[in-house]
Design a protein around this motif. Structure first.
Motif, short mmCIF file in Angstrom:
data_model
loop_
_atom_site.label_atom_id
_atom_site.label_comp_id
_atom_site.label_asym_id
_atom_site.label_seq_id
_atom_site.Cartn_x
_atom_site.Cartn_y
_atom_site.Cartn_z
N LEU A 1 -1.18 8.94 -3.72
CA LEU A 1 -2.02 7.90 -4.30
C LEU A 1 -3.29 7.76 -3.46
CD1 LEU A 1 0.63 5.09 -5.00
CD2 LEU A 1 -0.01 7.04 -6.43
N SER A 2 -4.39 7.43 -4.14
CA SER A 2 -5.66 7.19 -3.47
C SER A 2 -6.19 5.82 -3.85
CB SER A 2 -6.70 8.25 -3.86
OG SER A 2 -6.26 9.54 -3.53
N CYS A 3 -6.92 5.21 -2.93
CA CYS A 3 -7.54 3.91 -3.20
C CYS A 3 -8.90 3.89 -2.53
CB CYS A 3 -6.68 2.78 -2.69
SG CYS A 3 -7.44 1.14 -2.89
N ALA A 4 -9.95 3.78 -3.33
CA ALA A 4 -11.31 3.76 -2.81
C ALA A 4 -11.90 2.36 -2.99
CB ALA A 4 -12.17 4.78 -3.55
N PRO A 5 -12.34 1.74 -1.90
CA PRO A 5 -12.95 0.43 -2.01
C PRO A 5 -14.44 0.53 -2.29
CG PRO A 5 -12.73 0.98 0.29
CD PRO A 5 -12.19 2.15 -0.49
N TYR B 1 2.32 0.59 -8.35
CA TYR B 1 1.82 0.54 -6.98
C TYR B 1 0.41 -0.05 -6.99
CZ TYR B 1 5.76 3.22 -5.24
OH TYR B 1 7.03 3.61 -4.87
N TYR B 2 0.21 -1.05 -6.12
CA TYR B 2 -1.06 -1.76 -6.04
C TYR B 2 -1.70 -1.53 -4.68
CZ TYR B 2 0.52 -4.39 -10.15
OH TYR B 2 0.96 -4.75 -11.39
N CYS B 3 -2.97 -1.21 -4.71
CA CYS B 3 -3.75 -1.14 -3.48
C CYS B 3 -4.21 -2.55 -3.12
CB CYS B 3 -4.96 -0.23 -3.69
SG CYS B 3 -6.02 -0.07 -2.23
N ASN B 4 -4.25 -2.82 -1.84
CA ASN B 4 -4.61 -4.14 -1.34
C ASN B 4 -5.62 -4.02 -0.22
OD1 ASN B 4 -3.57 -5.74 1.36
ND2 ASN B 4 -3.97 -7.12 -0.34
N ALA B 5 -6.53 -4.99 -0.16
CA ALA B 5 -7.46 -5.08 0.97
C ALA B 5 -7.60 -6.54 1.37
CB ALA B 5 -8.82 -4.50 0.61
N ASP B 6 -7.43 -6.80 2.65
CA ASP B 6 -7.63 -8.14 3.19
C ASP B 6 -8.92 -8.17 4.00
OD1 ASP B 6 -4.12 -8.82 3.95
OD2 ASP B 6 -5.27 -8.98 2.09
N ILE C 1 -13.58 -5.70 5.28
CA ILE C 1 -12.15 -5.36 5.22
C ILE C 1 -11.62 -5.08 6.61
CG2 ILE C 1 -10.45 -3.72 4.34
CD1 ILE C 1 -12.35 -3.20 1.99
N TYR C 2 -10.45 -5.64 6.94
CA TYR C 2 -9.84 -5.32 8.24
C TYR C 2 -8.49 -4.65 8.12
CZ TYR C 2 -6.66 -9.34 8.07
OH TYR C 2 -5.67 -10.22 7.74
N VAL C 3 -7.87 -4.73 6.94
CA VAL C 3 -6.61 -4.03 6.72
C VAL C 3 -6.49 -3.69 5.24
CG1 VAL C 3 -5.27 -6.15 6.44
CG2 VAL C 3 -4.10 -4.04 7.07
N MET C 4 -5.97 -2.51 4.98
CA MET C 4 -5.68 -2.10 3.61
C MET C 4 -4.25 -1.63 3.52
SD MET C 4 -9.16 -0.11 2.44
CE MET C 4 -8.56 0.09 0.74
N GLY C 5 -3.73 -1.61 2.31
CA GLY C 5 -2.35 -1.18 2.17
C GLY C 5 -1.93 -0.97 0.74
N TRP C 6 -0.66 -0.67 0.60
CA TRP C 6 -0.03 -0.45 -0.69
C TRP C 6 1.17 -1.38 -0.83
CZ3 TRP C 6 -2.25 2.58 -4.30
CH2 TRP C 6 -3.20 3.50 -3.87
N TYR C 7 1.27 -1.97 -2.00
CA TYR C 7 2.42 -2.77 -2.38
C TYR C 7 2.95 -2.20 -3.68
CZ TYR C 7 1.05 -6.31 1.05
OH TYR C 7 0.73 -6.97 2.22
N ALA D 1 3.23 -0.12 2.67
CA ALA D 1 2.63 0.34 3.92
C ALA D 1 1.24 -0.26 4.07
CB ALA D 1 2.53 1.87 3.95
N THR D 2 0.83 -0.46 5.33
CA THR D 2 -0.52 -0.95 5.61
C THR D 2 -1.14 -0.13 6.72
OG1 THR D 2 0.26 -2.58 7.22
CG2 THR D 2 0.03 -3.33 4.93
N ILE D 3 -2.48 -0.16 6.77
CA ILE D 3 -3.22 0.50 7.84
C ILE D 3 -4.42 -0.37 8.20
CG2 ILE D 3 -4.53 1.92 6.19
CD1 ILE D 3 -4.45 4.16 8.39
#
Length: 116
Positions: A20-24, A93-98, A31-37, A49-51
């Motif tokens: 999976l790919s997620c481009a912001p 699967y959802y991409c997330n950015a905080d 953004i300080y953290v991104m991840g998948w839910y 997972a988060t990074i």
């Protein structure tokens, strides 16, 4: 404002792999953290997972050793490499950015189906 663009879902047999790919876009610098839910039918949305911006990663126990989260050299697009997929990995699967302002952003979701 941050927008997230996901791709890479699909149908795969048990034991197979998907990436999976997620481009912001938008206020990427916030953004300080991104991840998948993921959210299976009838269930709540759970962390996969988060990074962080610094490269620290975190995984749900159910995917450790099978899934790998990473980001490109520019530090923007993130990836979720999913190996040894199981039927129970089936979900949206959802991409997330905080952001540093405390706002949470979501992608539109991509379906992953693991079935023979």
């Amino acid at each position: 404002q941050v927008q997230l663009w996901e791709s890479g879902g699909g149908l795969v047999q048990p034991g197979g792999s998907l990436r999976l790919s997620c481009a912001p876009s938008g206020s990427i610098s916030s953004i300080y953290v991104m991840g998948w839910y993921r959210q299976a039918a009838g269930n709540q949305r759970d962390l996969v997972a988060t990074i962080t911006n610094g490269g620290s990663t975190n995984y749900a126990d159910s995917v450790k050793g099978r899934f790998t989260i990473s980001r490109d050299n520019a530090g923007n697009t993130i990836y979720l490499q999913m190996n040894s997929l199981k039927p129970e990995d089936t979900a949206v699967y959802y991409c997330n950015a905080d952001t540093i302002a405390g706002r949470r952003h979501w992608g539109q979701g991509t379906q992953v189906t693991v079935s023979s």
